[in-house]
Design a protein around this motif. Structure first.
Motif, mmCIF file in Angstrom:
data_model
loop_
_atom_site.group_PDB
_atom_site.id
_atom_site.type_symbol
_atom_site.label_atom_id
_atom_site.label_comp_id
_atom_site.label_asym_id
_atom_site.label_seq_id
_atom_site.Cartn_x
_atom_site.Cartn_y
_atom_site.Cartn_z
ATOM 1 N N ALA A 70 0.853 -1.196 0.000
ATOM 2 C CA ALA A 70 0.000 0.000 0.000
ATOM 3 C C ALA A 70 0.887 1.244 0.000
ATOM 4 O O ALA A 70 1.110 1.858 1.046
ATOM 5 C CB ALA A 70 -0.920 -0.015 1.213
ATOM 6 N N PRO A 71 1.419 1.627 -1.164
ATOM 7 C CA PRO A 71 2.370 2.745 -1.226
ATOM 8 C C PRO A 71 1.827 4.073 -0.690
ATOM 9 O O PRO A 71 2.606 4.919 -0.254
ATOM 10 C CB PRO A 71 2.691 2.864 -2.721
ATOM 11 C CG PRO A 71 2.326 1.544 -3.311
ATOM 12 C CD PRO A 71 1.221 1.000 -2.468
ATOM 13 N N GLN A 72 0.506 4.250 -0.681
ATOM 14 C CA GLN A 72 -0.068 5.514 -0.209
ATOM 15 C C GLN A 72 -0.323 5.527 1.297
ATOM 16 O O GLN A 72 -0.830 6.512 1.831
ATOM 17 C CB GLN A 72 -1.376 5.801 -0.968
ATOM 18 C CG GLN A 72 -1.180 6.063 -2.447
ATOM 19 C CD GLN A 72 -0.180 7.177 -2.717
ATOM 20 O OE1 GLN A 72 -0.179 8.219 -2.056
ATOM 21 N NE2 GLN A 72 0.705 6.966 -3.678
ATOM 22 N N PHE A 73 0.018 4.458 2.010
ATOM 23 C CA PHE A 73 -0.218 4.331 3.447
ATOM 24 C C PHE A 73 0.826 5.187 4.169
ATOM 25 O O PHE A 73 1.910 4.730 4.536
ATOM 26 C CB PHE A 73 -0.117 2.858 3.835
ATOM 27 C CG PHE A 73 -0.622 2.494 5.200
ATOM 28 C CD1 PHE A 73 -0.808 3.435 6.206
ATOM 29 C CD2 PHE A 73 -0.903 1.172 5.491
ATOM 30 C CE1 PHE A 73 -1.257 3.081 7.462
ATOM 31 C CE2 PHE A 73 -1.363 0.790 6.750
ATOM 32 C CZ PHE A 73 -1.536 1.750 7.729
ATOM 33 N N ALA A 74 0.464 6.452 4.404
ATOM 34 C CA ALA A 74 1.425 7.430 4.925
ATOM 35 C C ALA A 74 2.014 7.018 6.274
ATOM 36 O O ALA A 74 3.221 7.121 6.487
ATOM 37 C CB ALA A 74 0.754 8.799 5.036
ATOM 38 N N HIS A 77 4.939 4.676 6.198
ATOM 39 C CA HIS A 77 6.216 5.326 5.878
ATOM 40 C C HIS A 77 6.786 6.010 7.118
ATOM 41 O O HIS A 77 7.996 5.946 7.377
ATOM 42 C CB HIS A 77 6.035 6.337 4.748
ATOM 43 C CG HIS A 77 5.755 5.726 3.422
ATOM 44 N ND1 HIS A 77 6.738 5.204 2.615
ATOM 45 C CD2 HIS A 77 4.583 5.530 2.756
ATOM 46 C CE1 HIS A 77 6.203 4.724 1.509
ATOM 47 N NE2 HIS A 77 4.896 4.904 1.571
ATOM 48 N N CYS A 78 5.910 6.639 7.907
ATOM 49 C CA CYS A 78 6.365 7.317 9.129
ATOM 50 C C CYS A 78 6.956 6.313 10.114
ATOM 51 O O CYS A 78 8.048 6.523 10.649
ATOM 52 C CB CYS A 78 5.205 8.078 9.765
ATOM 53 S SG CYS A 78 5.694 9.034 11.222
ATOM 54 N N ASN A 79 6.248 5.209 10.338
ATOM 55 C CA ASN A 79 6.747 4.214 11.292
ATOM 56 C C ASN A 79 7.997 3.510 10.779
ATOM 57 O O ASN A 79 8.854 3.106 11.567
ATOM 58 C CB ASN A 79 5.649 3.222 11.636
ATOM 59 C CG ASN A 79 4.589 3.832 12.539
ATOM 60 O OD1 ASN A 79 4.516 5.049 12.695
ATOM 61 N ND2 ASN A 79 3.761 3.004 13.126
ATOM 62 N N LEU A 80 8.110 3.381 9.456
ATOM 63 C CA LEU A 80 9.357 2.885 8.871
ATOM 64 C C LEU A 80 10.497 3.823 9.258
ATOM 65 O O LEU A 80 11.583 3.386 9.643
ATOM 66 C CB LEU A 80 9.227 2.774 7.352
ATOM 67 C CG LEU A 80 10.503 2.480 6.570
ATOM 68 C CD1 LEU A 80 11.113 1.150 6.997
ATOM 69 C CD2 LEU A 80 10.221 2.498 5.068
ATOM 70 N N ARG A 98 9.902 11.827 4.587
ATOM 71 C CA ARG A 98 9.516 12.665 3.438
ATOM 72 C C ARG A 98 8.486 11.939 2.566
ATOM 73 O O ARG A 98 7.579 12.565 2.013
ATOM 74 C CB ARG A 98 10.743 13.089 2.652
ATOM 75 C CG ARG A 98 11.622 14.061 3.456
ATOM 76 C CD ARG A 98 12.603 14.823 2.607
ATOM 77 N NE ARG A 98 13.513 15.609 3.408
ATOM 78 C CZ ARG A 98 13.241 16.801 3.949
ATOM 79 N NH1 ARG A 98 12.045 17.337 3.791
ATOM 80 N NH2 ARG A 98 14.159 17.455 4.655
ATOM 81 N N ALA A 99 8.605 10.621 2.455
ATOM 82 C CA ALA A 99 7.606 9.833 1.716
ATOM 83 C C ALA A 99 6.253 9.929 2.411
ATOM 84 O O ALA A 99 5.210 10.055 1.749
ATOM 85 C CB ALA A 99 8.051 8.382 1.587
ATOM 86 N N MET A 108 1.367 15.570 11.553
ATOM 87 C CA MET A 108 2.322 16.233 12.443
ATOM 88 C C MET A 108 3.387 15.300 13.029
ATOM 89 O O MET A 108 4.549 15.703 13.135
ATOM 90 C CB MET A 108 1.586 16.958 13.578
ATOM 91 C CG MET A 108 0.840 18.204 13.137
ATOM 92 S SD MET A 108 1.919 19.452 12.402
ATOM 93 C CE MET A 108 1.260 19.502 10.761
ATOM 94 N N PRO A 109 3.059 14.052 13.412
ATOM 95 C CA PRO A 109 4.141 13.203 13.946
ATOM 96 C C PRO A 109 5.300 13.041 12.963
ATOM 97 O O PRO A 109 6.465 12.992 13.381
ATOM 98 C CB PRO A 109 3.443 11.866 14.210
ATOM 99 C CG PRO A 109 2.016 12.234 14.459
ATOM 100 C CD PRO A 109 1.746 13.395 13.529
ATOM 101 N N ALA A 110 5.015 12.992 11.668
ATOM 102 C CA ALA A 110 6.097 12.852 10.682
ATOM 103 C C ALA A 110 6.951 14.116 10.633
ATOM 104 O O ALA A 110 8.168 14.038 10.470
ATOM 105 C CB ALA A 110 5.529 12.528 9.301
#
Length: 194
Positions: A70-74, A77-80, A98-99, A108-110
């Motif tokens: 799910a590439p759009q699962f923001a 990406h943050c937890n990665l 950034r992704a 905001m957490p990102a």
């Protein structure tokens, strides 16, 4: 009533995780992804459970799996980025944050996690700008105050950093991190008694 429903199984895993039963939660979620390997949210919750057990290499691989499904699962990406940051892989963590922000600019957490990573990379001015953006939107965001203070003290702007830590304590008087950072800055300013 419906033992095959993946969302119900995921709910069980999440409840176990919230109860502090990480190993049991992980077992439920592993069975779930075994039966439903294309279910990105199940992989995401499994990754969170592994991350919470401080197994960051494995969590990184699981989050990568989610971002592929799910590439759009923001948030994935943050937890990665969080897992990569814990592994001191700051350049890769920056890319992950950034992704996330490319997919959800208001998350905001990102923003705050990216600022933490920029501080780790000694790119203090960039971290400062990012924290100021967050605080313009959410003036009571304690983590943004702490990270801003660290960005400022990284630039040896001790008095400005001091004000950030004082603001963080005002917003959240129970924060041991804020008191620790405040003590560090007071010592740097020669105010050792305080």
């Amino acid at each position: 009533l419906d033992p095959g429903d993946p969302d119900l199984q995921m709910g069980i895993g999440n409840c176990l995780a919230m109860m502090g039963k990480a190993a049991e939660a992980e077992a439920v979620l592993r069975r779930l992804v075994g039966r439903h390997p294309e279910h990105p949210l199940a992989w995401f919750n499994l990754a969170n459970t592994v991350k919470d057990q401080k197994r960051y290499e494995e969590a990184r691989d699981l989050y990568l799996r989610v971002t592929q499904l799910a590439p759009q699962f923001a948030e994935a990406h943050c937890n990665l980025g969080v897992a990569l940051q814990k592994l001191d892989r700051f350049d890769e963590a920056e890319q992950a944050y950034r992704a996330c922000l490319a997919r959800n600019p208001g998350f905001m957490p990102a923003h705050v996690n990216l600022a933490i990573t920029l501080n780790s990379l000694r790119r203090y001015a960039e971290a400062e700008a990012l924290c100021r953006e967050v605080l313009a939107r959410e003036p009571g965001h304690i983590n943004a105050w702490l990270v801003l203070g660290r960005a400022l003290t990284g630039q040896e702007r001790w008095n400005e950093g001091l004000r950030c830590y004082e603001q963080a304590i005002k917003e959240f008087p129970e924060s041991s991190d804020a008191f620790g950072d405040l003590g560090h800055v007071l010592a740097r300013l020669g105010r050792t008694g305080e």
